[in-house]
Design a protein around this motif. Structure first.
Motif, short mmCIF file in Angstrom:
data_model
loop_
_atom_site.label_atom_id
_atom_site.label_comp_id
_atom_site.label_asym_id
_atom_site.label_seq_id
_atom_site.Cartn_x
_atom_site.Cartn_y
_atom_site.Cartn_z
N UNK A 6 0.84 -1.21 0.00
CA UNK A 6 0.00 0.00 0.00
C UNK A 6 0.87 1.25 0.00
N UNK A 7 1.89 1.27 0.84
CA UNK A 7 2.81 2.41 0.88
C UNK A 7 3.47 2.60 -0.48
N UNK A 8 3.83 1.49 -1.12
CA UNK A 8 4.51 1.55 -2.41
C UNK A 8 3.63 2.15 -3.50
N UNK A 9 2.33 1.97 -3.38
CA UNK A 9 1.40 2.56 -4.35
C UNK A 9 1.36 4.08 -4.25
N UNK A 10 1.68 4.60 -3.07
CA UNK A 10 1.51 6.02 -2.82
C UNK A 10 2.82 6.80 -2.78
N UNK A 11 3.96 6.11 -2.74
CA UNK A 11 5.26 6.75 -2.59
C UNK A 11 6.22 6.26 -3.66
N UNK A 12 7.39 6.87 -3.70
CA UNK A 12 8.39 6.49 -4.71
C UNK A 12 9.14 5.23 -4.31
N UNK A 13 9.56 5.16 -3.04
CA UNK A 13 10.37 4.04 -2.59
C UNK A 13 10.06 3.73 -1.14
N UNK A 14 10.01 2.43 -0.81
CA UNK A 14 9.76 1.98 0.55
C UNK A 14 10.90 1.06 0.97
N UNK A 15 11.50 1.37 2.10
CA UNK A 15 12.45 0.46 2.75
C UNK A 15 11.74 -0.12 3.96
N UNK A 16 11.64 -1.44 4.02
CA UNK A 16 10.89 -2.09 5.10
C UNK A 16 11.80 -3.00 5.90
N UNK A 17 11.76 -2.86 7.23
CA UNK A 17 12.59 -3.65 8.13
C UNK A 17 11.74 -4.67 8.87
N UNK A 18 12.20 -5.92 8.88
CA UNK A 18 11.48 -7.00 9.56
C UNK A 18 12.49 -7.82 10.35
N UNK A 19 12.24 -8.00 11.64
CA UNK A 19 13.19 -8.67 12.51
C UNK A 19 13.22 -10.18 12.29
N UNK A 20 12.12 -10.77 11.82
CA UNK A 20 12.02 -12.22 11.64
C UNK A 20 12.30 -12.59 10.19
N UNK A 21 13.31 -13.43 9.98
CA UNK A 21 13.73 -13.77 8.64
C UNK A 21 12.67 -14.45 7.81
N UNK A 22 11.88 -15.36 8.41
CA UNK A 22 10.86 -16.06 7.62
C UNK A 22 9.75 -15.11 7.18
N UNK A 23 9.39 -14.14 8.02
CA UNK A 23 8.38 -13.16 7.62
C UNK A 23 8.92 -12.27 6.50
N UNK A 24 10.17 -11.86 6.62
CA UNK A 24 10.78 -11.03 5.58
C UNK A 24 10.80 -11.76 4.25
N UNK A 25 11.20 -13.03 4.27
CA UNK A 25 11.27 -13.82 3.04
C UNK A 25 9.88 -14.03 2.43
#
Length: 216
Positions: free
Chosen positions: A94-113
């Motif tokens: 959703x953020x990506x639809x409204x902005x140019x670039x999104x950097x997203x941080x996730x502490x859990x590797x399986x969720x990030x993947x």
């Protein structure tokens, strides 16, 4: 399940009812397929007014809270956004639809993947997902907007320092059962203003500072 009917009900009965009236935000929530970001075991609850479990004690935010967050940030097309807590990747999209670039941080590797796989399958190309502990963030003057999808039991100024001049931070502060959603705006080199938005209750950010406990 009739997906489009359920999506309309979600927007009309939950999101709009929670004072989310910005057409751009509503259009994003109509367009990004929430059901594809929900764990398969909970797919039938994709549009329900509830937090959906993701594992590790983490949950997707309910749709109405996604809407309030997006509306409060008032994103512009050229904004660079930091998201803390990728989760399923739905809010990232959703953020990506409204902005140019999104950097997203996730502490859990399986969720990030898992989020990366879904975002790729949905052809979302302007989100970068990193496995990282945001409680150690040490950046300054970098982002136009920051969205924290987990709460801070104690407010941490490191996030406001990462904003550019004019940047906005959405953050939920406090402890259960009542927390306060705030909008923090950087107004000068060393000045910020904070505005209370509403009360809510969401998962705390892992490794965030906790208030001292009383001892008798």
């Amino acid at each position: 399940m009739n997906l489009e009917h359920a999506r309309r009900q979600m927007i009309d009965q939950q999101v709009r009812a929670w004072e989310v009236l910005d057409d751009a935000v509503l259009d994003v929530l109509r367009t990004v397929p929430r059901e594809r970001y929900v764990p398969e075991a909970y797919r039938e609850l994709a549009f329900a007014d509830m937090e959906i479990p993701l594992g590790h004690g983490q949950h997707m935010l309910p749709p109405k809270l996604d809407g309030r967050l997006l509306q409060a940030l008032a994103l512009q097309r050229d904004d660079e956004v930091l998201e803390v807590g990728t989760g399923s990747g739905f809010l990232s999209a959703c953020l990506a639809r409204m902005a140019r670039q999104v950097r997203s941080l996730e502490i859990h590797g399986d969720l990030a993947q898992g989020a990366v796989r879904t975002l790729r399958s949905e052809s979302v190309t302007n989100v970068t997902v990193e496995q990282a502990d945001a409680s150690t963030l040490d950046e300054r003057d970098r982002y136009d907007a920051i969205a924290l999808t987990a709460s801070l039991p104690v407010y941490d100024p490191r996030f406001e320092r990462a904003l550019r001049l004019g940047g906005r931070l959405f953050v939920v502060v406090g402890t259960s059962p009542i927390m306060e959603a705030r909008m923090v705006t950087r107004t000068g080199p060393s000045e910020w203003t904070a505005r209370s938005l509403f009360e809510t209750c969401i998962d705390p950010m892992e490794n965030a500072a906790r208030p001292p406990r009383f001892r008798f």
